[in-house]
Design an enzyme around this catalytic site. Structure first.
Site, PDB file in Angstrom:
ATOM      1  CG  HIS A  57      36.054  43.093  33.325  1.00  0.00           C
ATOM      2  ND1 HIS A  57      35.934  41.736  33.114  1.00  0.00           N
ATOM      3  CD2 HIS A  57      37.246  43.288  33.942  1.00  0.00           C
ATOM      4  CE1 HIS A  57      37.005  41.132  33.588  1.00  0.00           C
ATOM      5  NE2 HIS A  57      37.820  42.046  34.088  1.00  0.00           N
ATOM      6  CG  HIS A 220      39.959  38.220  35.344  1.00  0.00           C
ATOM      7  ND1 HIS A 220      39.665  38.301  36.691  1.00  0.00           N
ATOM      8  CD2 HIS A 220      40.092  39.488  34.904  1.00  0.00           C
ATOM      9  CE1 HIS A 220      39.628  39.572  37.049  1.00  0.00           C
ATOM     10  NE2 HIS A 220      39.864  40.317  35.993  1.00  0.00           N
TER      11      HIS A 220
END
Length: 334
Positions: A57, A220
């Site tokens: 991320h 995700h």
């Protein structure tokens, strides 16, 4: 799978060495525990701020370690929570005597492991630890890895604002209350144009048709609200902004920080196209943009797409947002 990596098993380890090499002027890295620290941690008398999560991320969370934001960030494997030992090590290392705040995105593994680490830290060293969980995603109530709403874009804004407050020397209770206020006044929603590929998996997380997008996707690759035919940017922006405006709700006269975030694979050119549409929608709703942020700040590897975050602000929150920050991912005023 085409990626700039060596061995899929070593991606996080190699990336941490790269972060250390690139930013050794302001960061240090504990490679055994996979924790990134601001170089001067612990800072005596200052509340320590610890966050973390699965890798993939970036710049969240390691890119937001430094003066004015986090004191430490724990790096898990790609899309996998760090373990309690990492979090406990980070907590002990940033405790400057004023306690430690854990900033936790609402994913089951993160919440459970940070909770365990807080209990262990309190029992082992007597460190006072408070946890604040972010849960700003309006797309879905529960998802693959979450009970309740997911923590997404507000996490970035919270780490900046709360980091500024901690830098001022505010006590732990006040810093934690501010974090809860920011989380409560922010809402987010995202969309994906493509999937992403976790290096260890070697194949896309999900499949999207050439003319489809996923509305409300998770960071995700978790499913969102629905899969729809692709439409122009102005229509995509409305599909993100309107549910956000209606959820808090936001109304005429409100001021916000408007954050258009890239998922990793969308050019900045397109993110500014989206920001323009978002700004127009806010103007029509009578919502004033006090500050803006556009770019890749909480990504999903190479996923194409974007998210919109709106944070309702007052003069105090704007002042803390404007305060100096010096991290690899955000820097101004210094």
């Amino acid at each position: 799978m085409k990626k700039l990596i060596n061995d899929p098993a070593d991606v996080v380890k190699d990336a941490l060495r790269g972060i250390e090499a690139a930013h050794s002027d302001r960061l240090r890295v504990d490679h055994e525990n996979r924790v990134i620290y601001r170089k001067d941690a612990p800072v005596r008398g200052k509340v320590g701020l610890v966050s973390g999560g699965g890798s993939g991320h970036e710049p969240l969370h390691g890119g937001f370690v430094g003066v004015g934001m986090l004191d430490a960030a724990c790096a898990g494997e790609v899309f996998t929570s760090p373990v309690p030992d990492q979090m406990m090590a980070a907590t002990a290392a940033v405790d400057g005597g004023a306690g430690v705040l854990h900033i936790v995105k609402n994913y089951t593994g993160d919440v459970m492991n940070f909770e365990m680490a807080a209990e262990l830290a309190a029992a082992d060293s007597g460190t006072e630890v408070v946890s604040v969980v972010t849960d700003d995603d309006v797309a879905v109530q529960d998802s693959t890895w979450t009970a309740g709403r997911r923590g997404v874009g507000v996490t970035v804004l919270l780490e900046k604002i709360v980091g500024a407050a901690a830098e001022e020397g505010r006590p732990l209770g006040e810093v934690a209350d501010l974090a809860r206020k920011v989380n409560g006044q922010g809402r987010s929603m995202g969309l994906a144009l493509t999937s992403c590929t976790v290096p260890a998996a070697g194949k896309p997380t999900f499949e999207l048709g050439e003319s489809e997008f996923e509305l409300g996707v998770g960071i995700h690759g978790e499913p969102g609200r629905q899969r729809l035919p692709l439409v122009p940017a102005k229509d995509l922006a409305a599909l993100l902004v309107e549910p956000i405006l209606g959820d808090l709700p936001y109304g005429k006269g409100d001021s916000v920080i408007a954050f258009v975030n890239g998922m990793g694979g969308t050019p900045l050119l397109e993110l500014y196209v989206m920001y323009n549409e978002v700004a127009q929608l806010l103007g029509k709703a009578g919502v004033t943009v006090a500050r803006s942020l556009v770019g890749n700040y909480i990504t999903s590897l190479e996923m194409a797409g974007c998210s919109v975050t709106l944070l309702k602000v007052d003069d105090e929150l704007v002042r803390l947002w404007d305060a100096p920050v010096n991290t690899p991912g955000l820097r101004w005023g210094v």
